[in-house]
Enzyme design. Structure first.
Site, PDB file in Angstrom:
ATOM      1  N   LYS A   1       0.873  -1.180   0.000  1.00 40.75           N
ATOM      2  CA  LYS A   1       0.000   0.000   0.000  1.00 40.75           C
ATOM      3  C   LYS A   1       0.905   1.223   0.000  1.00 40.75           C
ATOM      4  O   LYS A   1       1.431   1.631   1.038  1.00 40.75           O
ATOM      5  CB  LYS A   1      -0.908   0.059   1.232  1.00 40.75           C
ATOM      6  CG  LYS A   1      -1.976   1.134   1.069  1.00 40.75           C
ATOM      7  CD  LYS A   1      -2.410   1.791   2.354  1.00 40.75           C
ATOM      8  CE  LYS A   1      -1.599   2.974   2.744  1.00 40.75           C
ATOM      9  NZ  LYS A   1      -1.627   4.140   1.853  1.00 40.75           N
TER      10      LYS A   1
ATOM     11  N   GLU B   1       9.940   2.125  10.222  1.00 41.40           N
ATOM     12  CA  GLU B   1      10.923   3.164   9.887  1.00 41.40           C
ATOM     13  C   GLU B   1      10.184   4.488  10.029  1.00 41.40           C
ATOM     14  O   GLU B   1       9.302   4.796   9.222  1.00 41.40           O
ATOM     15  CB  GLU B   1      11.418   3.007   8.448  1.00 41.40           C
ATOM     16  CG  GLU B   1      12.145   1.719   8.175  1.00 41.40           C
ATOM     17  CD  GLU B   1      13.494   1.616   8.862  1.00 41.40           C
ATOM     18  OE1 GLU B   1      13.987   2.639   9.364  1.00 41.40           O
ATOM     19  OE2 GLU B   1      14.021   0.498   8.909  1.00 41.40           O
TER      20      GLU B   1
ATOM     21  N   CYS C   1      13.401  11.768   5.994  1.00 43.36           N
ATOM     22  CA  CYS C   1      13.307  11.382   7.403  1.00 43.36           C
ATOM     23  C   CYS C   1      14.639  11.551   8.129  1.00 43.36           C
ATOM     24  O   CYS C   1      14.664  11.840   9.306  1.00 43.36           O
ATOM     25  CB  CYS C   1      12.850   9.945   7.500  1.00 43.36           C
ATOM     26  SG  CYS C   1      13.801   8.874   6.419  1.00 43.36           S
TER      27      CYS C   1
ATOM     28  N   GLU D   1       9.680  17.199  14.015  1.00 47.27           N
ATOM     29  CA  GLU D   1      10.082  17.061  12.622  1.00 47.27           C
ATOM     30  C   GLU D   1       9.317  18.118  11.813  1.00 47.27           C
ATOM     31  O   GLU D   1       8.114  18.276  11.993  1.00 47.27           O
ATOM     32  CB  GLU D   1       9.660  15.660  12.180  1.00 47.27           C
ATOM     33  CG  GLU D   1      10.240  15.226  10.887  1.00 47.27           C
ATOM     34  CD  GLU D   1       9.868  13.775  10.580  1.00 47.27           C
ATOM     35  OE1 GLU D   1       8.722  13.386  10.840  1.00 47.27           O
ATOM     36  OE2 GLU D   1      10.736  13.061  10.073  1.00 47.27           O
TER      37      GLU D   1
HETATM   38  P1  NAD Z   1       2.243   9.071   7.129  1.00 52.08           P
HETATM   39  O1  NAD Z   1       2.564   8.358   8.389  1.00 52.08           O
HETATM   40  O2  NAD Z   1       1.132  10.025   7.114  1.00 52.08           O
HETATM   41  O3  NAD Z   1       1.916   8.008   5.977  1.00 52.08           O
HETATM   42  C1  NAD Z   1       2.804   6.955   5.642  1.00 52.08           C
HETATM   43  C2  NAD Z   1       1.995   5.798   5.106  1.00 52.08           C
HETATM   44  O4  NAD Z   1       1.190   5.281   6.162  1.00 52.08           O
HETATM   45  C3  NAD Z   1       1.029   6.178   3.990  1.00 52.08           C
HETATM   46  O5  NAD Z   1       0.941   5.117   3.072  1.00 52.08           O
HETATM   47  C4  NAD Z   1      -0.289   6.349   4.740  1.00 52.08           C
HETATM   48  O6  NAD Z   1      -1.410   6.147   3.933  1.00 52.08           O
HETATM   49  C5  NAD Z   1      -0.175   5.270   5.800  1.00 52.08           C
HETATM   50  N1  NAD Z   1      -0.945   5.496   7.017  1.00 52.08           N
HETATM   51  C6  NAD Z   1      -1.296   6.683   7.573  1.00 52.08           C
HETATM   52  N2  NAD Z   1      -2.020   6.463   8.697  1.00 52.08           N
HETATM   53  C7  NAD Z   1      -2.112   5.120   8.848  1.00 52.08           C
HETATM   54  C8  NAD Z   1      -2.736   4.274   9.810  1.00 52.08           C
HETATM   55  N3  NAD Z   1      -3.413   4.780  10.839  1.00 52.08           N
HETATM   56  N4  NAD Z   1      -2.629   2.945   9.666  1.00 52.08           N
HETATM   57  C9  NAD Z   1      -1.939   2.408   8.629  1.00 52.08           C
HETATM   58  N5  NAD Z   1      -1.342   3.155   7.674  1.00 52.08           N
HETATM   59  C10 NAD Z   1      -1.408   4.491   7.789  1.00 52.08           C
HETATM   60  O7  NAD Z   1       3.621   9.706   6.649  1.00 52.08           O
HETATM   61  P2  NAD Z   1       3.882  10.557   5.334  1.00 52.08           P
HETATM   62  O8  NAD Z   1       3.380  11.932   5.595  1.00 52.08           O
HETATM   63  O9  NAD Z   1       3.433   9.822   4.121  1.00 52.08           O
HETATM   64  O10 NAD Z   1       5.478  10.542   5.296  1.00 52.08           O
HETATM   65  C11 NAD Z   1       6.257  11.373   6.049  1.00 52.08           C
HETATM   66  C12 NAD Z   1       6.741  10.685   7.319  1.00 52.08           C
HETATM   67  O11 NAD Z   1       7.437   9.494   6.986  1.00 52.08           O
HETATM   68  C13 NAD Z   1       7.735  11.514   8.086  1.00 52.08           C
HETATM   69  O12 NAD Z   1       7.460  11.467   9.454  1.00 52.08           O
HETATM   70  C14 NAD Z   1       9.062  10.854   7.777  1.00 52.08           C
HETATM   71  O13 NAD Z   1      10.061  11.077   8.735  1.00 52.08           O
HETATM   72  C15 NAD Z   1       8.673   9.437   7.681  1.00 52.08           C
HETATM   73  N6  NAD Z   1       9.649   8.691   6.893  1.00 52.08           N
HETATM   74  C16 NAD Z   1      10.476   7.822   7.530  1.00 52.08           C
HETATM   75  C17 NAD Z   1      11.434   7.137   6.812  1.00 52.08           C
HETATM   76  C18 NAD Z   1      12.361   6.172   7.488  1.00 52.08           C
HETATM   77  O14 NAD Z   1      12.909   5.311   6.814  1.00 52.08           O
HETATM   78  N7  NAD Z   1      12.577   6.279   8.774  1.00 52.08           N
HETATM   79  C19 NAD Z   1      11.534   7.307   5.451  1.00 52.08           C
HETATM   80  C20 NAD Z   1      10.674   8.204   4.822  1.00 52.08           C
HETATM   81  C21 NAD Z   1       9.726   8.886   5.575  1.00 52.08           C
END
Ligand code: NAD
Length: 475
Positions: A170, A245, A281, A381
């Site tokens: 997803k 992650e 991130c 962040e």
């Molecule tokens: P997000 O958490 O809003 O979404 C990430 C994914 O999770 C999306 O596919 C989203 O649809 C899904 N999601 C959201 N809520 C959910 C839930 N309740 N249950 C299951 N799935 C859910 O994050 P974003 O805005 O897409 O990305 C930015 C964030 O990702 C930042 O905090 C960044 O630091 C983090 N990030 C971490 C890494 C890493 O490797 N540590 C890499 C890239 C991004």
């Protein structure tokens, strides 16, 4: 540029419901397409297909899995331009960087996993005579974010397939274009029906259904710490493996012993913070600077921010593009306002769009100096081109400030003293420490301490996340 189908059981089908979402170009704010959103019924369908596929895919030999990875690697290399174009449109990455970094990550990670799988022993005997076997854990749910779309997808899909685990992906609902191309690559490479599914949908509906599903052996999540906590809770009842992650607020320690390299090191640090418009991130967002060089560093950082070029993602070059959507732009504006309100000194950038730009989600490259580590801009962040500079009295103080964070994804050190680099690196609570601009190679484990998650992606440790170990005892 519509993505109206999901990929389940080896074919593209319409999702069961009729929900849709616009796909938007962040550089123009214009709608460029529509994505059809799936429902929990589609997740059930994909899990059934994955369970069926696991019966034979889970027994594929290492040679068969390596051959599959090599085909995926070759086809990814052929489609670099398509992947880059898609990401540039859907999340605003400037095309040169989208091609050379964002899309190339799909090839680099394939190389890393091929090498790791070639080297991995499938069974071995302990000195006590017992035998250990590695086996695939089973069907896995994979949830990825929008900021490095193909990088994140490759870091999950490839180790799942490499170890014989069917994968249900997803991707972020905001970046369906690149994910659809990646599904085409996997299809063409000959991933067997059911061993890969692409289910577009929102986090609370499709993401949560994957996290909860009793038919999945694990869920691998990349995204915000907030959503990662929710995934862990939803997964708990089915006792599945959860790897996370999550976010970061990575410190970058600058010591006066950089000497004549100080300007180069600080300019590179600012560029690293602003890469991908600050939407990484592991971006080094807290510059923790030894007092002895503090004023010089603030001045160099100011110049570097003011010289940062901003531009159209479609144009070649090393400029930065817009933030990925209005929501992100609003969040970044809110943080900049908070920094000013809490008394940090604004030395470059600030609120609003850059001069001369009146559409697209562009933010101004912003530097705050005299930041205290208890200010919101040092703790939360931001995910935009915003750098906070903090002063440290000495090495001990710098380490204390660096570690005073919920997160522990990465840390950075700028120093002219290799002994100090080792000494300080050993005390930083982070999954990766980059010294003087050193980058992370494909195949090296990537992951965080503390609220930045658990598990490691990439290379051998990335494979192990998808494997069980069985012990065999002969009488
Ligand atoms: P997000 O958490 O809003 O979404 C990430 C994914 O999770 C999306 O596919 C989203 O649809 C899904 N999601 C959201 N809520 C959910 C839930 N309740 N249950 C299951 N799935 C859910 O994050 P974003 O805005 O897409 O990305 C930015 C964030 O990702 C930042 O905090 C960044 O630091 C983090 N990030 C971490 C890494 C890493 O490797 N540590 C890499 C890239 C991004």
């Amino acid at each position: 540029m519509d993505v109206l189908r999901i990929y389940v059981g080896g074919t593209w089908i319409a999702p069961s419901g009729d929900a849709t979402m616009p796909i938007t170009d962040p550089a123009t704010e214009e709608r460029i397409g529509t994505v059809a959103l799936a429902s929990p019924a589609d997740v059930d369908h994909a899990v059934n297909a994955a369970t069926e596929a696991f019966r034979s895919f889970g027994t594929w030999s290492k040679a068969e899995r390596l051959a599959l990875l090599r085909r995926i690697r070759a086809l990814t290399a052929e489609r670099i331009k398509d992947l880059a174009q898609a990401m540039s449109r859907e999340m605003g990455a400037p095309i040169t960087m989208a091609r050379e970094m964002q899309a190339e990550a799909g090839v680099g990670h394939a190389d890393g996993f091929i090498e790791a799988l070639e080297a991995q022993e499938e069974s071995w005997t302990l000195s006590n005579g017992d035998t250990l076997l590695r086996e695939p854990i089973g069907p896995a749910g994979l949830i990825t974010p929008w900021n490095w779309p193909i990088n994140q997808i490759a870091l999950k899909v490839l180790p799942a397939l490499a170890t014989g685990c069917p994968a249900i992906l997803k991707p972020s609902e905001y970046t369906p274009l690149s994910a659809a191309i990646y599904a085409e690559i996997l299809h063409e490479a000959g991933v067997p029906p059911g061993a890969f599914a692409l289910i577009n949908g929102t986090g609370p509906v499709v993401g949560d259904a994957l996290a909860r599903h009793p038919g999945l052996a694990m869920v691998s999540f990349t995204g915000s710490t907030r959503a990662g906590i929710s995934v862990s809770k939803s997964a708990a009842d089915s006792v599945k493996r959860v790897t996370l992650e999550l976010g970061g607020k990575s410190p970058n320690l600058v010591f006066a012993d950089c000497g004549p390299d100080l300007e180069t090191r600080v300019r590179a640090s600012v560029a690293e913070c602003f890469l991908n418009s600050g939407q990484s991130c592991d971006a080094p967002t807290r510059l923790v600077v030894e007092r002895a060089c503090y004023d010089d560093v603030v001045e160099i950082a100011r110049m570097a921010a003011e010289e940062t070029r901003i531009g159209d993602p479609r144009a070649e070059g090393d400029h930065i593009g817009p933030l990925f959507d209005r929501l992100q732009w609003d969040r970044v504006q809110e943080r900049i306002a908070q920094g000013i309100a809490e008394g940090a000194r604004l030395v470059a950038g600030g609120p609003g769009r850059p001069e001369g730009i009146n559409r697209g989600w562009y933010a101004r490259p912003t530097i705050f100096a005299d930041v205290r580590n208890d200010m919101t801009i040092a703790r939360e962040e931001i995910f935009g081109p915003v750098l906070s500079i903090l002063a440290a009295c000495d090495e001990e103080d710098a380490i204390a400030i660096a570690n005073d964070t919920l997160y522990g994804l990465a840390a950075y050190i700028q120093t002219g003293d290799p002994e100090r680099a080792r000494r300080v690196a050993a005390r930083l609570r982070a999954g990766a420490v980059h010294v003087n601009g050193g980058g992370l190679g494909c195949g090296t484990p990537f992951g965080g301490y503390k609220a930045s998650g658990n598990g490691r992606e990439g290379g051998t440790m990335g494979l192990e996340d998808y494997q069980e170990v069985k012990s065999l005892h002969f009488g």
